[in-house]
Structures are given as C-alpha cells and as structure tokens.
Design an enzyme around this catalytic site. Structure first.
Site, PDB file in Angstrom:
ATOM      1  N   SER A 139       0.948  -0.946   0.087  1.00 54.75           N
ATOM      2  CA  SER A 139       0.019  -0.050   0.255  1.00 54.75           C
ATOM      3  C   SER A 139       0.426   1.126  -0.089  1.00 54.75           C
ATOM      4  O   SER A 139       1.913   1.032   0.517  1.00 54.75           O
ATOM      5  CB  SER A 139      -0.261   0.057   1.143  1.00 54.75           C
ATOM      6  OG  SER A 139      -1.515   1.402   1.472  1.00 54.75           O
ATOM      7  N   TYR A 152      -1.861   0.300  10.524  1.00 50.35           N
ATOM      8  CA  TYR A 152      -2.042  -0.130   8.931  1.00 50.35           C
ATOM      9  C   TYR A 152      -1.022   0.179   8.375  1.00 50.35           C
ATOM     10  O   TYR A 152      -0.437  -0.389   7.314  1.00 50.35           O
ATOM     11  CB  TYR A 152      -3.230   0.170   8.146  1.00 50.35           C
ATOM     12  CG  TYR A 152      -3.572   0.212   6.827  1.00 50.35           C
ATOM     13  CD1 TYR A 152      -3.625  -0.993   6.723  1.00 50.35           C
ATOM     14  CD2 TYR A 152      -2.877   0.746   5.833  1.00 50.35           C
ATOM     15  CE1 TYR A 152      -4.383  -2.136   5.483  1.00 50.35           C
ATOM     16  CE2 TYR A 152      -3.567   0.260   4.663  1.00 50.35           C
ATOM     17  CZ  TYR A 152      -3.805  -1.070   4.324  1.00 50.35           C
ATOM     18  OH  TYR A 152      -4.430  -1.592   3.426  1.00 50.35           O
TER      19      TYR A 152
END
Length: 249
Positions: A139, A152
């Site tokens: 990501s 995250y």
C-alpha cells in the site's frame, strides 16, 4: 499469461481483490486454493469456479493453519507455484492516543504475522518446484503516515521490508518476491474507510477507486517474465506504464 498446470494459493480470498484474483487465475488455467476465515464465502466461490478450485478455511495469523493449508494444497494439486499474500484489515482506524491495544495488535497479527506465516509455510513447497512467486499486497501507506492509520501504515511498512528480505535471502533459489501497491480499490475496506470520515482517503469520491479486477489482472501479469525486474521491489498500479503493460489502459 498461461497458468495451466500451475497452482496458486490466495489468502483473503473471500471477497475483493482476493476473490477477483481467484477468478482471473482460474480463467488463465491455474488451480486456485482459496483461503479465508469466511468458510461459506470461499466455498461458494470454489463452487463458482469449479474443479480447479478448493476452499480451505484458514486464519493466516495462526502458523499451524497456514502450514496445514500448504500441506492440503500439495496433496490436492501436487505442489505450489504462487502465493498471493492478500489477507489484510484496516481496523482499528483510530488516533494513536485512543487506540485499543488489543485491536491494534490484532491488525498486526493479520497484516504482518499473516504475511510471514504465508511466506514461511509456502517456501518449502515453492522451492520443491524449483522456485515460484510470492506476491504480496502492499500500500502507499507503507511509505506515508496517514492520520488514524498507525497500525495499518506500520503493518504495510513491515510487509514491504519482509518482501525485500525474502528477495535477498531466497531470490537465488528461484523465489520471485514482488509487492503490489494497488492504490484505492472499490472494496469493502474502502467502505469502512469512508464510514470513518477521519482522513483525506475517507473523503474520496467512490468513482475514483479502481475495480478489484485491475489489481487481480496485475497479479497475473506479475507472474510473467516482464515483471522480473521488479523482484524485491514494489509495483504501483498508479503508474500508467504498469497499467499499460498489464493492458488496463
């Protein structure tokens, strides 16, 4: 990309990118092994795909379950050629000062330990085939801090470094370790992000998110020689050159 006689294991295969990857790889001729905690969802998907698919309920955070899944895969299809580390969660979306320690740790169990468990369990089977591909969903959050995403962001940064470590240690043994940063994808995760309303990502219009079959098609392309130059690195699906190579534009 012809994947006939190849076997692909996909974590987080019950929905989103994982489910679309299962369909794309099966269409390319591969045997697909669907892993997720959602037993009914992967059973339905395996039924949709047909004889080339098997569903194995699995919590990636538990090494024993991942190891057993690899054993079942080898028994069913004779080996393993590709591991797609796709399973991941974004919760808890919370400022660090307010974060629940147990929820924070649970994300790390899934997003970080889950990727390690997949790599560790799959390596013997991949090497027994003379090599194979380990494709891991990364990501942009691996490289940039985002408000309320401390868990995250930390997990994806760890995954990026794990990918580099795998390449360093096993590249000479035929293991192709490549990360994929897909950008924002129209999945259930984005709905949770939207509902949080906390940071700029949650404010994005839904129509800017790419469909889940785009990263799925990119994962298939990543199994070919054209992606060899990215081994040990991370591919960004925001890159128009990558989109063009995959045939998306």
């Amino acid at each position: 990309m012809d994947m006939t006689s190849k076997t692909v294991m996909i974590t987080g295969a019950s929905r989103g990118i994982g489910a679309q990857a299962a369909r794309i790889f099966a269409e390319a001729g591969a045997n697909v092994v669907l892993l997720a905690r959602s037993q009914d969802a992967i059973a339905d998907l395996a039924g949709e795909i047909g004889a080339k698919a098997i569903a194995i309920p699995c919590n990636v955070a538990r090494f024993g379950e991942m190891s057993s899944a690899v054993e079942m895969t080898v028994k069913a299809f004779g080996g393993l050629d590709v591991l797609i580390n796709n399973a991941g969660v974004v919760d808890p979306i919370s400022h660090l000062a307010d974060a629940d320690p147990d929820a924070w740790g649970q994300l790390i169990d899934i997003n970080v330990k889950g990727v390690f468990n997949g790599m560790r369990a799959a390596l013997p089977a991949l090497k027994a085939r003379g090599g194979g591909s380990v494709l891991t969903i990364s990501s942009g959050a691996a490289h940039n801090a985002i408000e309320a995403w401390s868990a995250y962001c930390a997990s994806k940064a760890a995954v990026n470094m794990m990918n580099r470590s795998l390449h360093l240690e096993e590249g000479a043994n035929g293991i192709r370790a490549i990360g994929l940063s897909p950008g924002t994808v129209a999945t259930e995760m984005q709905r949770k992000i939207k509902e949080s309303g906390i940071n700029p990502v949650s404010q994005l219009d839904w129509d800017v998110h790419i469909p889940a079959d785009w990263p799925a098609k990119c994962l298939l392309w990543m199994c070919g020689a054209a992606a060899d130059k990215y081994c040990g690195e991370e591919i960004s699906l925001r890159d128009d050159d990558i989109r063009r190579a995959v045939g998306l534009i």
